[in-house]
Design an enzyme around this catalytic site. Structure first.
Site, short mmCIF file in Angstrom:
data_model
loop_
_atom_site.label_atom_id
_atom_site.label_comp_id
_atom_site.label_asym_id
_atom_site.label_seq_id
_atom_site.Cartn_x
_atom_site.Cartn_y
_atom_site.Cartn_z
N HIS A 47 51.24 43.78 50.57
CA HIS A 47 52.54 43.54 49.83
C HIS A 47 52.04 43.18 48.39
CE1 HIS A 47 55.23 42.91 53.64
NE2 HIS A 47 54.20 43.82 53.65
N GLU A 49 53.21 40.67 46.48
CA GLU A 49 52.87 39.15 46.52
C GLU A 49 51.69 38.80 46.84
OE1 GLU A 49 57.33 39.71 48.08
OE2 GLU A 49 55.36 40.67 48.16
N CYS A 77 59.15 38.35 52.13
CA CYS A 77 59.30 38.45 53.58
C CYS A 77 58.64 37.15 54.26
CB CYS A 77 58.34 39.47 54.03
SG CYS A 77 56.68 39.73 54.12
N CYS A 80 54.67 36.71 53.18
CA CYS A 80 54.55 36.51 51.89
C CYS A 80 54.83 35.00 51.51
CB CYS A 80 55.14 37.47 51.02
SG CYS A 80 54.44 39.07 51.07
#
Length: 143
Positions: A47, A49, A77, A80
């Protein structure tokens, strides 16, 4: 910062990933910028992040990102958000809310939960329309 995150989100879409971009800054200077690479790498943790946090930690020379802010185009999410707590980041700014997986405001309050060992400030809705539009266009193209 959010304008840079939006640029990164566009780069993700160019290689078939969901258009999410993230930027980490320390005292006003960008120290990392990344975008989703799950499809590109086949890594479920890639992801924007997570990748931006990894790069920021490398730049800072350690895992503690105190004094840093993360800007991301979509609400982080749960995975993260947990990484953000563990990084000791000070602040998270996001564009579009995520009603299906939002870990910092929409579904969960990870980062502001007083039961956790670290909290960070959360600001949402920054360039929200532009961030949401990236996702709308991307998913419309898949249908």
């Amino acid at each position: 910062m959010m304008n840079i995150a939006i640029e990164e989100a566009r780069a993700a879409a160019e290689h078939g990933d969901v258009p999410i971009g993230a930027v980490v800054a320390h005292r006003g200077s960008v120290i990392s910028r990344r975008h989703n690479e799950r499809e590109l790498t086949g890594d479920p943790t890639a992801h924007a992040e997570i990748l931006a946090l990894r790069d920021a930690a490398e730049t800072r020379g350690g895992w503690r990102l105190d004094g840093c802010t993360l800007a991301v185009t979509l609400e982080p999410c749960v995975m993260c958000a947990g990484a953000l707590v563990n990084s000791r980041i000070d602040r998270v700014v996001f564009g579009a809310a995520d009603p299906k997986a939002g870990g910092t405001s929409t579904l969960y309050g990870i980062g502001t939960d007083p039961r956790l060992n670290h909290n960070f400030a959360v600001r949402h809705g920054v360039h929200e329309d532009a961030c949401a539009a990236l996702l709308t266009v991307y998913f419309a193209g898949l249908r």
